[in-house]
Design a protein around this motif. Structure first.
Motif, PDB file in Angstrom:
ATOM      1  N   PRO A  39       0.823  -1.411   0.058  1.00 46.46           N
ATOM      2  CA  PRO A  39       0.133  -0.012   0.038  1.00 46.46           C
ATOM      3  C   PRO A  39       0.916   1.386   0.092  1.00 46.46           C
ATOM      4  O   PRO A  39       1.813   1.260   0.696  1.00 46.46           O
ATOM      5  CB  PRO A  39      -0.758  -0.333   1.306  1.00 46.46           C
ATOM      6  CG  PRO A  39      -0.808  -1.496   1.722  1.00 46.46           C
ATOM      7  CD  PRO A  39       0.490  -1.845   0.941  1.00 46.46           C
ATOM      8  N   GLY A  40       0.616   2.056  -0.657  1.00 43.89           N
ATOM      9  CA  GLY A  40       1.418   3.553  -1.036  1.00 43.89           C
ATOM     10  C   GLY A  40       2.570   3.365  -1.695  1.00 43.89           C
ATOM     11  O   GLY A  40       3.625   4.380  -1.385  1.00 43.89           O
ATOM     12  N   GLU A  41       2.995   2.266  -2.255  1.00 40.03           N
ATOM     13  CA  GLU A  41       4.228   2.204  -2.827  1.00 40.03           C
ATOM     14  C   GLU A  41       4.134   2.111  -4.410  1.00 40.03           C
ATOM     15  O   GLU A  41       3.125   1.872  -4.952  1.00 40.03           O
ATOM     16  CB  GLU A  41       4.977   0.482  -2.621  1.00 40.03           C
ATOM     17  CG  GLU A  41       6.294   0.374  -2.794  1.00 40.03           C
ATOM     18  CD  GLU A  41       6.528  -1.175  -3.009  1.00 40.03           C
ATOM     19  OE1 GLU A  41       7.701  -1.278  -2.528  1.00 40.03           O
ATOM     20  OE2 GLU A  41       5.711  -1.901  -3.014  1.00 40.03           O
ATOM     21  N   THR A  42       5.269   2.656  -4.677  1.00 39.79           N
ATOM     22  CA  THR A  42       5.463   2.666  -6.412  1.00 39.79           C
ATOM     23  C   THR A  42       6.291   1.598  -6.899  1.00 39.79           C
ATOM     24  O   THR A  42       7.545   1.734  -6.374  1.00 39.79           O
ATOM     25  CB  THR A  42       5.711   4.119  -6.815  1.00 39.79           C
ATOM     26  OG1 THR A  42       4.911   5.029  -6.373  1.00 39.79           O
ATOM     27  CG2 THR A  42       5.910   4.193  -8.356  1.00 39.79           C
ATOM     28  N   LEU A  43       5.940   0.971  -7.737  1.00 41.28           N
ATOM     29  CA  LEU A  43       7.080  -0.200  -8.338  1.00 41.28           C
ATOM     30  C   LEU A  43       6.970   0.332  -9.783  1.00 41.28           C
ATOM     31  O   LEU A  43       6.400   0.566 -10.377  1.00 41.28           O
ATOM     32  CB  LEU A  43       6.444  -1.508  -8.237  1.00 41.28           C
ATOM     33  CG  LEU A  43       7.278  -2.484  -8.851  1.00 41.28           C
ATOM     34  CD1 LEU A  43       8.542  -2.869  -8.192  1.00 41.28           C
ATOM     35  CD2 LEU A  43       6.518  -3.786  -9.098  1.00 41.28           C
ATOM     36  N   GLY A  44       8.385   0.752 -10.132  1.00 36.43           N
ATOM     37  CA  GLY A  44       8.663   1.129 -11.436  1.00 36.43           C
ATOM     38  C   GLY A  44       9.088  -0.108 -12.167  1.00 36.43           C
ATOM     39  O   GLY A  44       9.659  -1.397 -11.775  1.00 36.43           O
ATOM     40  N   LEU A  45       8.404  -0.331 -13.349  1.00 37.31           N
ATOM     41  CA  LEU A  45       8.859  -1.163 -14.451  1.00 37.31           C
ATOM     42  C   LEU A  45       9.455  -0.738 -15.587  1.00 37.31           C
ATOM     43  O   LEU A  45       8.908   0.066 -16.265  1.00 37.31           O
ATOM     44  CB  LEU A  45       7.623  -2.096 -14.785  1.00 37.31           C
ATOM     45  CG  LEU A  45       7.532  -3.421 -15.239  1.00 37.31           C
ATOM     46  CD1 LEU A  45       8.479  -4.324 -14.601  1.00 37.31           C
ATOM     47  CD2 LEU A  45       6.375  -3.812 -15.597  1.00 37.31           C
ATOM     48  N   PHE A 196       1.803  12.966  -9.563  1.00 35.91           N
ATOM     49  CA  PHE A 196       1.664  11.704  -9.194  1.00 35.91           C
ATOM     50  C   PHE A 196       2.083  11.402  -7.686  1.00 35.91           C
ATOM     51  O   PHE A 196       1.531  10.832  -6.859  1.00 35.91           O
ATOM     52  CB  PHE A 196       2.345  10.846 -10.046  1.00 35.91           C
ATOM     53  CG  PHE A 196       2.014  10.199 -11.450  1.00 35.91           C
ATOM     54  CD1 PHE A 196       0.717   9.372 -11.193  1.00 35.91           C
ATOM     55  CD2 PHE A 196       2.107  10.583 -12.502  1.00 35.91           C
ATOM     56  CE1 PHE A 196       0.082   8.785 -12.257  1.00 35.91           C
ATOM     57  CE2 PHE A 196       1.615  10.235 -13.693  1.00 35.91           C
ATOM     58  CZ  PHE A 196       0.483   9.371 -13.429  1.00 35.91           C
ATOM     59  N   GLN A 197       3.151  12.117  -7.170  1.00 35.59           N
ATOM     60  CA  GLN A 197       3.778  11.987  -6.174  1.00 35.59           C
ATOM     61  C   GLN A 197       2.779  12.551  -5.146  1.00 35.59           C
ATOM     62  O   GLN A 197       2.768  11.985  -3.956  1.00 35.59           O
ATOM     63  CB  GLN A 197       5.382  12.231  -5.852  1.00 35.59           C
ATOM     64  CG  GLN A 197       6.310  11.500  -6.715  1.00 35.59           C
ATOM     65  CD  GLN A 197       7.592  12.092  -6.945  1.00 35.59           C
ATOM     66  OE1 GLN A 197       7.725  13.194  -6.952  1.00 35.59           O
ATOM     67  NE2 GLN A 197       8.704  11.623  -6.898  1.00 35.59           N
ATOM     68  N   LYS A 198       2.462  13.596  -5.332  1.00 33.14           N
ATOM     69  CA  LYS A 198       1.487  14.567  -4.662  1.00 33.14           C
ATOM     70  C   LYS A 198       0.338  13.664  -4.254  1.00 33.14           C
ATOM     71  O   LYS A 198      -0.149  13.660  -2.841  1.00 33.14           O
ATOM     72  CB  LYS A 198       1.055  15.957  -4.996  1.00 33.14           C
ATOM     73  CG  LYS A 198       0.215  16.608  -4.286  1.00 33.14           C
ATOM     74  CD  LYS A 198      -0.402  18.050  -5.094  1.00 33.14           C
ATOM     75  CE  LYS A 198      -1.696  17.873  -5.811  1.00 33.14           C
ATOM     76  NZ  LYS A 198      -2.773  18.114  -5.371  1.00 33.14           N
ATOM     77  N   LEU A 199      -0.105  13.086  -5.129  1.00 32.54           N
ATOM     78  CA  LEU A 199      -1.712  12.505  -4.989  1.00 32.54           C
ATOM     79  C   LEU A 199      -1.248  11.039  -4.297  1.00 32.54           C
ATOM     80  O   LEU A 199      -1.926  10.689  -3.286  1.00 32.54           O
ATOM     81  CB  LEU A 199      -2.012  12.107  -6.488  1.00 32.54           C
ATOM     82  CG  LEU A 199      -2.690  13.004  -7.064  1.00 32.54           C
ATOM     83  CD1 LEU A 199      -2.856  12.586  -8.772  1.00 32.54           C
ATOM     84  CD2 LEU A 199      -3.917  13.799  -6.707  1.00 32.54           C
ATOM     85  N   GLN A 200      -0.142  10.492  -4.413  1.00 27.12           N
ATOM     86  CA  GLN A 200       0.292   9.437  -3.413  1.00 27.12           C
ATOM     87  C   GLN A 200       0.422   9.693  -2.073  1.00 27.12           C
ATOM     88  O   GLN A 200       0.146   9.043  -1.192  1.00 27.12           O
ATOM     89  CB  GLN A 200       1.594   8.877  -4.081  1.00 27.12           C
ATOM     90  CG  GLN A 200       1.998   7.391  -3.511  1.00 27.12           C
ATOM     91  CD  GLN A 200       3.195   6.816  -4.054  1.00 27.12           C
ATOM     92  OE1 GLN A 200       4.035   7.481  -4.161  1.00 27.12           O
ATOM     93  NE2 GLN A 200       2.842   5.581  -4.339  1.00 27.12           N
ATOM     94  N   GLU A 201       0.871  10.957  -1.882  1.00 24.31           N
ATOM     95  CA  GLU A 201       0.955  11.358  -0.269  1.00 24.31           C
ATOM     96  C   GLU A 201      -0.289  11.615   0.187  1.00 24.31           C
ATOM     97  O   GLU A 201      -0.415  11.214   1.250  1.00 24.31           O
ATOM     98  CB  GLU A 201       2.015  12.505  -0.258  1.00 24.31           C
ATOM     99  CG  GLU A 201       3.456  12.363  -0.455  1.00 24.31           C
ATOM    100  CD  GLU A 201       4.457  13.531  -0.548  1.00 24.31           C
ATOM    101  OE1 GLU A 201       3.685  14.769  -0.270  1.00 24.31           O
ATOM    102  OE2 GLU A 201       5.495  13.444  -1.091  1.00 24.31           O
ATOM    103  N   GLU A 202      -1.154  12.185  -0.539  1.00 24.06           N
ATOM    104  CA  GLU A 202      -2.428  12.696  -0.129  1.00 24.06           C
ATOM    105  C   GLU A 202      -3.449  11.557   0.109  1.00 24.06           C
ATOM    106  O   GLU A 202      -4.244  11.356   1.014  1.00 24.06           O
ATOM    107  CB  GLU A 202      -3.138  13.812  -1.011  1.00 24.06           C
ATOM    108  CG  GLU A 202      -2.450  15.121  -0.890  1.00 24.06           C
ATOM    109  CD  GLU A 202      -2.864  16.011  -2.042  1.00 24.06           C
ATOM    110  OE1 GLU A 202      -2.404  16.961  -2.217  1.00 24.06           O
ATOM    111  OE2 GLU A 202      -3.828  15.672  -2.850  1.00 24.06           O
ATOM    112  N   LYS A 203      -3.214  10.501  -1.089  1.00 20.57           N
ATOM    113  CA  LYS A 203      -4.338   9.520  -0.788  1.00 20.57           C
ATOM    114  C   LYS A 203      -3.890   8.024  -0.683  1.00 20.57           C
ATOM    115  O   LYS A 203      -4.612   7.181  -0.529  1.00 20.57           O
ATOM    116  CB  LYS A 203      -5.003   9.410  -2.373  1.00 20.57           C
ATOM    117  CG  LYS A 203      -5.800  10.795  -2.604  1.00 20.57           C
ATOM    118  CD  LYS A 203      -6.456  10.988  -4.198  1.00 20.57           C
ATOM    119  CE  LYS A 203      -6.860  12.105  -4.323  1.00 20.57           C
ATOM    120  NZ  LYS A 203      -8.462  12.293  -3.685  1.00 20.57           N
ATOM    121  N   GLY A 204      -2.468   7.900  -0.634  1.00 16.87           N
ATOM    122  CA  GLY A 204      -1.946   6.798  -0.110  1.00 16.87           C
ATOM    123  C   GLY A 204      -1.886   5.590  -1.419  1.00 16.87           C
ATOM    124  O   GLY A 204      -2.315   4.418  -1.247  1.00 16.87           O
TER     125      GLY A 204
END
Ligand code: SF4
Length: 326
Positions: A39-45, A196-204
């Motif tokens: 949850p809340g992680e970004t996996l780059g491919l 993308f990073q901002k939305l991840q911080e705000e919404k997990g």
């Protein structure tokens, strides 16, 4: 619990030719791909064009049927769901596409584009719909007055923001972003990455972030997986990417331009082309291009193993090869 877990995904596509469209072979697009996302992680491919990244994205979102393998979303198997049973999964997962020009219907107003997932999954009153659309536009950095306009009135970066507003409209747990910045200018692409990073911080939100550009992927991701010819050859936290283990990852890192003319860099040019996925090489599929290949590499397929904490790689010679020099 992981948001997403995939186990041994496989997908081949038939290649047909001739008057009767006879199947003359199969493109082995994805072969035995396993990974997970917290949850809340970004996996780059990351990987070269044609290595199977987009097929993985479409398999994960159940836009392609699996040949074999398992997909678990929030601990539940979703790889075998069909029709209406997939609806709750579809509500919690969304996709952001590469081409902000082709991914928005030119005949629909921005408000209808953004509200489309809401209209399908949780219809609300027209007043609430309008309020939610305006709030989503503001969350992605656009003016709420844009709701009544059409896509052709916007730049590429603004269109991608509209695509992102549509993707977050149902508060998804996972977004698969398939080359979301590769069609944009460098400065616009940096703004979209920040969004993308901002939305991840705000919404997990968790992301599977796909790109052929390792520099962008390293910047945005917590962990990075490298694909070559349908397989993951290395997966590691982004901090470990200063010291990649697999020769292919080393070559990708060495190809990143460094904006410092005083720094000496070792250029790595891999010989040959990517082999055909219809007929992948035996053993390690990288062996025809690998500068370290030895006899065993063409005979035996290396296993993806954990060589350092959370750093997995598939190569017989790890520990024996140092910095890449050709
Ligand atoms: Fe190169 Fe052999 Fe390692 Fe494959 S297994 S990457 S061919 S050294």
């Amino acid at each position: 619990m992981k948001i997403l877990e995939t186990k041994n995904l496989k997908k081949s596509f038939p290649v047909k030719s001739g008057f009767f469209s006879r199947v003359k072979g199969f493109v082995k697009s994805v072969q035995d791909v396993s990974f997970d996302i917290a949850p809340g992680e970004t996996l780059g491919l990351v990987g070269e064009s044609g290595c199977g990244k987009t097929t993985v994205a479409r398999l994960v979102l159940r836009l392609h049927e699996l040949d074999s393998g398992n997909i678990f979303f929030e601990g539940q198997e979703v790889g075998n769901l069909r029709g209406q049973d997939l609806k709750p999964f579809r509500k919690k997962t969304q996709m952001v596409f590469q081409d902000p020009y082709a991914s928005l219907n030119p005949r629909m107003r921005v408000s209808s584009i953004i509200a489309e997932p809401m209209d399908i999954h949780e219809p609300v009153s027209s007043r609430e719909r309008q309020e939610r659309v305006e709030s989503l536009l503001e969350q992605v950095g656009l003016d709420k007055s844009f709701a009544n306009r059409y896509p052709h009135e916007f730049s590429g970066g603004q269109r991608q923001r509209i695509g992102i507003a549509r993707a977050i409209s149902l508060n998804p747990k996972l977004i698969v972003a398939d080359e979301p910045v590769s069609a944009l200018d460098v400065s616009v692409s940096a703004q979209i990455v920040k969004l993308f990073q901002k939305l991840q911080e705000e919404k997990g939100i968790s992301y599977l972030f796909i790109s052929h550009d390792l520099k962008v992927v390293r910047h945005v991701s917590h962990r990075v997986a490298v694909m070559y010819l349908g397989k993951i050859v290395e997966i590691a936290p982004k901090e470990n990417w200063a010291k990649p283990l697999h020769p292919y990852s080393k070559a990708l890192i060495a190809a990143i331009p460094i904006p410092d003319p005083t720094r000496k860099v070792t250029r790595v040019v891999l010989p040959g082309e990517i082999p055909s996925p219809m007929n992948p090489p035996s053993g390690c599929s990288f062996h025809p291009r690998c500068p370290f290949a030895e006899k065993r590499c063409s005979e035996e397929e290396p296993e993806l193993k954990e060589w350092a904490p959370k750093q997995w790689a598939a190569c017989h010679l790890i520990g024996r090869i140092g910095p890449m020099s050709l």
